[in-house]
Motif scaffolding. Structure first.
Motif, PDB file in Angstrom:
ATOM      1  N   LEU A 112       0.826  -1.206   0.000  1.00 18.50           N
ATOM      2  CA  LEU A 112       0.000   0.000   0.000  1.00 18.50           C
ATOM      3  C   LEU A 112       0.864   1.262   0.000  1.00 18.50           C
ATOM      4  CD1 LEU A 112      -2.857  -1.042   2.433  1.00 18.50           C
ATOM      5  CD2 LEU A 112      -3.056  -0.591  -0.012  1.00 18.50           C
ATOM      6  N   ALA A 113       1.979   1.224   0.704  1.00 18.94           N
ATOM      7  CA  ALA A 113       2.893   2.372   0.704  1.00 18.94           C
ATOM      8  C   ALA A 113       3.467   2.588  -0.695  1.00 18.94           C
ATOM      9  CB  ALA A 113       4.015   2.155   1.713  1.00 18.94           C
ATOM     10  N   TYR A 114       3.823   1.505  -1.355  1.00 20.45           N
ATOM     11  CA  TYR A 114       4.336   1.596  -2.724  1.00 20.45           C
ATOM     12  C   TYR A 114       3.282   2.187  -3.656  1.00 20.45           C
ATOM     13  CZ  TYR A 114       5.495  -0.003  -7.413  1.00 20.45           C
ATOM     14  OH  TYR A 114       5.726  -0.066  -8.761  1.00 20.45           O
ATOM     15  N   LEU A 115       2.055   1.686  -3.541  1.00 19.13           N
ATOM     16  CA  LEU A 115       0.988   2.161  -4.417  1.00 19.13           C
ATOM     17  C   LEU A 115       0.656   3.625  -4.150  1.00 19.13           C
ATOM     18  CD1 LEU A 115      -0.976   1.337  -6.637  1.00 19.13           C
ATOM     19  CD2 LEU A 115      -2.594   0.674  -4.863  1.00 19.13           C
ATOM     20  N   SER A 116       0.698   4.035  -2.895  1.00 16.87           N
ATOM     21  CA  SER A 116       0.383   5.432  -2.591  1.00 16.87           C
ATOM     22  C   SER A 116       1.452   6.376  -3.142  1.00 16.87           C
ATOM     23  CB  SER A 116       0.219   5.635  -1.089  1.00 16.87           C
ATOM     24  OG  SER A 116       1.454   5.550  -0.433  1.00 16.87           O
ATOM     25  N   LYS A 117       2.692   5.905  -3.215  1.00 17.80           N
ATOM     26  CA  LYS A 117       3.752   6.733  -3.799  1.00 17.80           C
ATOM     27  C   LYS A 117       3.630   6.801  -5.318  1.00 17.80           C
ATOM     28  CE  LYS A 117       7.167   5.802  -0.245  1.00 17.80           C
ATOM     29  NZ  LYS A 117       8.403   5.077   0.061  1.00 17.80           N
ATOM     30  N   LYS A 118       3.290   5.675  -5.938  1.00 10.16           N
ATOM     31  CA  LYS A 118       3.253   5.611  -7.396  1.00 10.16           C
ATOM     32  C   LYS A 118       1.988   6.217  -7.991  1.00 10.16           C
ATOM     33  CE  LYS A 118       7.133   3.625  -8.177  1.00 10.16           C
ATOM     34  NZ  LYS A 118       8.199   4.304  -8.884  1.00 10.16           N
ATOM     35  N   ASN A 119       0.837   5.890  -7.396  1.00  8.70           N
ATOM     36  CA  ASN A 119      -0.424   6.353  -7.971  1.00  8.70           C
ATOM     37  C   ASN A 119      -1.434   6.548  -6.846  1.00  8.70           C
ATOM     38  OD1 ASN A 119      -2.749   6.826  -9.421  1.00  8.70           O
ATOM     39  ND2 ASN A 119      -2.259   5.307 -10.991  1.00  8.70           N
ATOM     40  N   ARG A 120      -1.570   7.777  -6.408  1.00 10.06           N
ATOM     41  CA  ARG A 120      -2.423   8.091  -5.256  1.00 10.06           C
ATOM     42  C   ARG A 120      -3.900   7.814  -5.539  1.00 10.06           C
ATOM     43  NH1 ARG A 120      -1.349   8.550   0.089  1.00 10.06           N
ATOM     44  NH2 ARG A 120      -2.806   9.959   1.032  1.00 10.06           N
ATOM     45  N   VAL A 121      -4.339   8.004  -6.776  1.00  7.29           N
ATOM     46  CA  VAL A 121      -5.747   7.794  -7.126  1.00  7.29           C
ATOM     47  C   VAL A 121      -6.109   6.313  -7.010  1.00  7.29           C
ATOM     48  CG1 VAL A 121      -7.453   7.998  -8.975  1.00  7.29           C
ATOM     49  CG2 VAL A 121      -5.768   9.809  -8.617  1.00  7.29           C
ATOM     50  N   ARG A 122      -5.267   5.446  -7.573  1.00 10.38           N
ATOM     51  CA  ARG A 122      -5.522   4.005  -7.473  1.00 10.38           C
ATOM     52  C   ARG A 122      -5.491   3.544  -6.025  1.00 10.38           C
ATOM     53  NH1 ARG A 122      -1.208   1.580 -11.372  1.00 10.38           N
ATOM     54  NH2 ARG A 122      -1.507  -0.220 -10.041  1.00 10.38           N
ATOM     55  N   TYR A 123      -4.600   4.139  -5.231  1.00  9.64           N
ATOM     56  CA  TYR A 123      -4.504   3.812  -3.811  1.00  9.64           C
ATOM     57  C   TYR A 123      -5.804   4.151  -3.088  1.00  9.64           C
ATOM     58  CZ  TYR A 123      -3.113   4.429   1.072  1.00  9.64           C
ATOM     59  OH  TYR A 123      -3.050   4.378   2.438  1.00  9.64           O
ATOM     60  N   LYS A 124      -6.320   5.349  -3.323  1.00  8.06           N
ATOM     61  CA  LYS A 124      -7.566   5.780  -2.678  1.00  8.06           C
ATOM     62  C   LYS A 124      -8.733   4.889  -3.087  1.00  8.06           C
ATOM     63  CE  LYS A 124      -6.534   9.629  -0.439  1.00  8.06           C
ATOM     64  NZ  LYS A 124      -6.809   9.852   0.959  1.00  8.06           N
ATOM     65  N   GLU A 125      -8.809   4.541  -4.379  1.00  7.56           N
ATOM     66  CA  GLU A 125      -9.881   3.665  -4.858  1.00  7.56           C
ATOM     67  C   GLU A 125      -9.802   2.293  -4.195  1.00  7.56           C
ATOM     68  OE1 GLU A 125      -9.499   3.475  -9.074  1.00  7.56           O
ATOM     69  OE2 GLU A 125     -10.220   5.525  -9.373  1.00  7.56           O
ATOM     70  N   LEU A 126      -8.591   1.779  -4.071  1.00  6.63           N
ATOM     71  CA  LEU A 126      -8.408   0.440  -3.510  1.00  6.63           C
ATOM     72  C   LEU A 126      -8.794   0.389  -2.038  1.00  6.63           C
ATOM     73  CD1 LEU A 126      -7.421  -2.444  -4.055  1.00  6.63           C
ATOM     74  CD2 LEU A 126      -5.157  -1.692  -3.333  1.00  6.63           C
ATOM     75  N   ILE A 127      -8.354   1.356  -1.252  1.00  3.31           N
ATOM     76  CA  ILE A 127      -8.682   1.297   0.174  1.00  3.31           C
ATOM     77  C   ILE A 127     -10.167   1.537   0.411  1.00  3.31           C
ATOM     78  CG2 ILE A 127      -6.371   1.856   0.977  1.00  3.31           C
ATOM     79  CD1 ILE A 127      -7.338   4.661   1.596  1.00  3.31           C
ATOM     80  N   SER A 128     -10.808   2.314  -0.449  1.00  2.00           N
ATOM     81  CA  SER A 128     -12.254   2.502  -0.283  1.00  2.00           C
ATOM     82  C   SER A 128     -13.015   1.247  -0.712  1.00  2.00           C
ATOM     83  CB  SER A 128     -12.737   3.716  -1.065  1.00  2.00           C
ATOM     84  OG  SER A 128     -12.591   3.501  -2.442  1.00  2.00           O
ATOM     85  N   LYS A 129     -12.548   0.574  -1.768  1.00  2.00           N
ATOM     86  CA  LYS A 129     -13.218  -0.634  -2.247  1.00  2.00           C
ATOM     87  C   LYS A 129     -13.073  -1.778  -1.248  1.00  2.00           C
ATOM     88  CE  LYS A 129     -11.536  -3.014  -5.706  1.00  2.00           C
ATOM     89  NZ  LYS A 129     -11.135  -3.446  -7.051  1.00  2.00           N
ATOM     90  N   LEU A 130     -11.897  -1.911  -0.651  1.00  2.00           N
ATOM     91  CA  LEU A 130     -11.657  -3.002   0.292  1.00  2.00           C
ATOM     92  C   LEU A 130     -12.073  -2.655   1.716  1.00  2.00           C
ATOM     93  CD1 LEU A 130      -8.180  -4.297  -0.896  1.00  2.00           C
ATOM     94  CD2 LEU A 130     -10.423  -5.265  -1.351  1.00  2.00           C
ATOM     95  N   ASN A 131     -12.462  -1.406   1.926  1.00  2.00           N
ATOM     96  CA  ASN A 131     -12.926  -0.954   3.236  1.00  2.00           C
ATOM     97  C   ASN A 131     -11.843  -1.137   4.300  1.00  2.00           C
ATOM     98  OD1 ASN A 131     -14.688   0.206   4.999  1.00  2.00           O
ATOM     99  ND2 ASN A 131     -15.796  -1.676   5.430  1.00  2.00           N
ATOM    100  N   ILE A 132     -10.641  -0.636   3.994  1.00  2.00           N
ATOM    101  CA  ILE A 132      -9.549  -0.671   4.960  1.00  2.00           C
ATOM    102  C   ILE A 132      -9.132   0.760   5.254  1.00  2.00           C
ATOM    103  CG2 ILE A 132      -8.702  -2.961   4.385  1.00  2.00           C
ATOM    104  CD1 ILE A 132      -6.656  -1.771   2.565  1.00  2.00           C
ATOM    105  N   ARG A 133      -8.515   0.938   6.406  1.00  2.00           N
ATOM    106  CA  ARG A 133      -8.122   2.281   6.822  1.00  2.00           C
ATOM    107  C   ARG A 133      -6.865   2.727   6.109  1.00  2.00           C
ATOM    108  NH1 ARG A 133      -8.274   1.432  13.173  1.00  2.00           N
ATOM    109  NH2 ARG A 133      -6.691  -0.007  12.487  1.00  2.00           N
ATOM    110  N   GLU A 134      -6.765   4.028   5.951  1.00  2.00           N
ATOM    111  CA  GLU A 134      -5.558   4.603   5.376  1.00  2.00           C
ATOM    112  C   GLU A 134      -4.474   4.623   6.447  1.00  2.00           C
ATOM    113  OE1 GLU A 134      -4.281   8.525   2.811  1.00  2.00           O
ATOM    114  OE2 GLU A 134      -6.334   8.246   3.451  1.00  2.00           O
ATOM    115  N   SER A 135      -3.253   4.428   6.025  1.00  2.00           N
ATOM    116  CA  SER A 135      -2.137   4.412   6.957  1.00  2.00           C
ATOM    117  C   SER A 135      -1.970   5.777   7.609  1.00  2.00           C
ATOM    118  CB  SER A 135      -0.862   4.030   6.210  1.00  2.00           C
ATOM    119  OG  SER A 135       0.240   4.112   7.064  1.00  2.00           O
ATOM    120  N   LYS A 136      -1.541   5.785   8.864  1.00  2.00           N
ATOM    121  CA  LYS A 136      -1.332   7.046   9.576  1.00  2.00           C
ATOM    122  C   LYS A 136      -0.150   7.815   9.015  1.00  2.00           C
ATOM    123  CE  LYS A 136      -3.272   5.452  13.899  1.00  2.00           C
ATOM    124  NZ  LYS A 136      -3.025   5.189  15.313  1.00  2.00           N
TER     125      LYS A 136
END
Length: 90
Positions: free
Chosen positions: A64-88
């Motif tokens: 998730l850290a890798y994805l948030s660095k590479k593509n923030r939009v895909r990261y946001k979509e993924l965590i909302s779809k899987l219903n997981i919290r964003e890292s602090k």
């Protein structure tokens, strides 16, 4: 064990042709984490499973850290779809 807590792997495999993608790996880790969590609710002293759960959580966090660095939009979509919290840290 709650059946509705797990996301269907078959549906995701058909949608996602690239099983090596970061999204698919995070999806698989999330399913495993949910399954192990429900297992540990029944078997609190299963230390091997606790260790495995921690390792999988760390792997998912790194992806998730890798994805948030590479593509923030895909990261946001993924965590909302899987219903997981964003890292602090992010």
């Amino acid at each position: 064990m709650v059946k509705n807590a797990f996301i269907s792997v078959r549906v995701q495999e058909k949608k996602e042709k690239n099983s090596g993608s970061v999204e698919f790996q995070v999806f698989r880790f999330t399913n495993t984490i949910r399954r192990l969590t429900s297992h540990l609710e029944l078997h609190r002293k299963d230390y091997s499973s606790q260790r495995g759960l921690r390792k999988i959580l760390e792997k998912r966090q790194r992806l998730l850290a890798y994805l948030s660095k590479k593509n923030r939009v895909r990261y946001k979509e993924l965590i909302s779809k899987l219903n997981i919290r964003e890292s602090k840290n992010r």
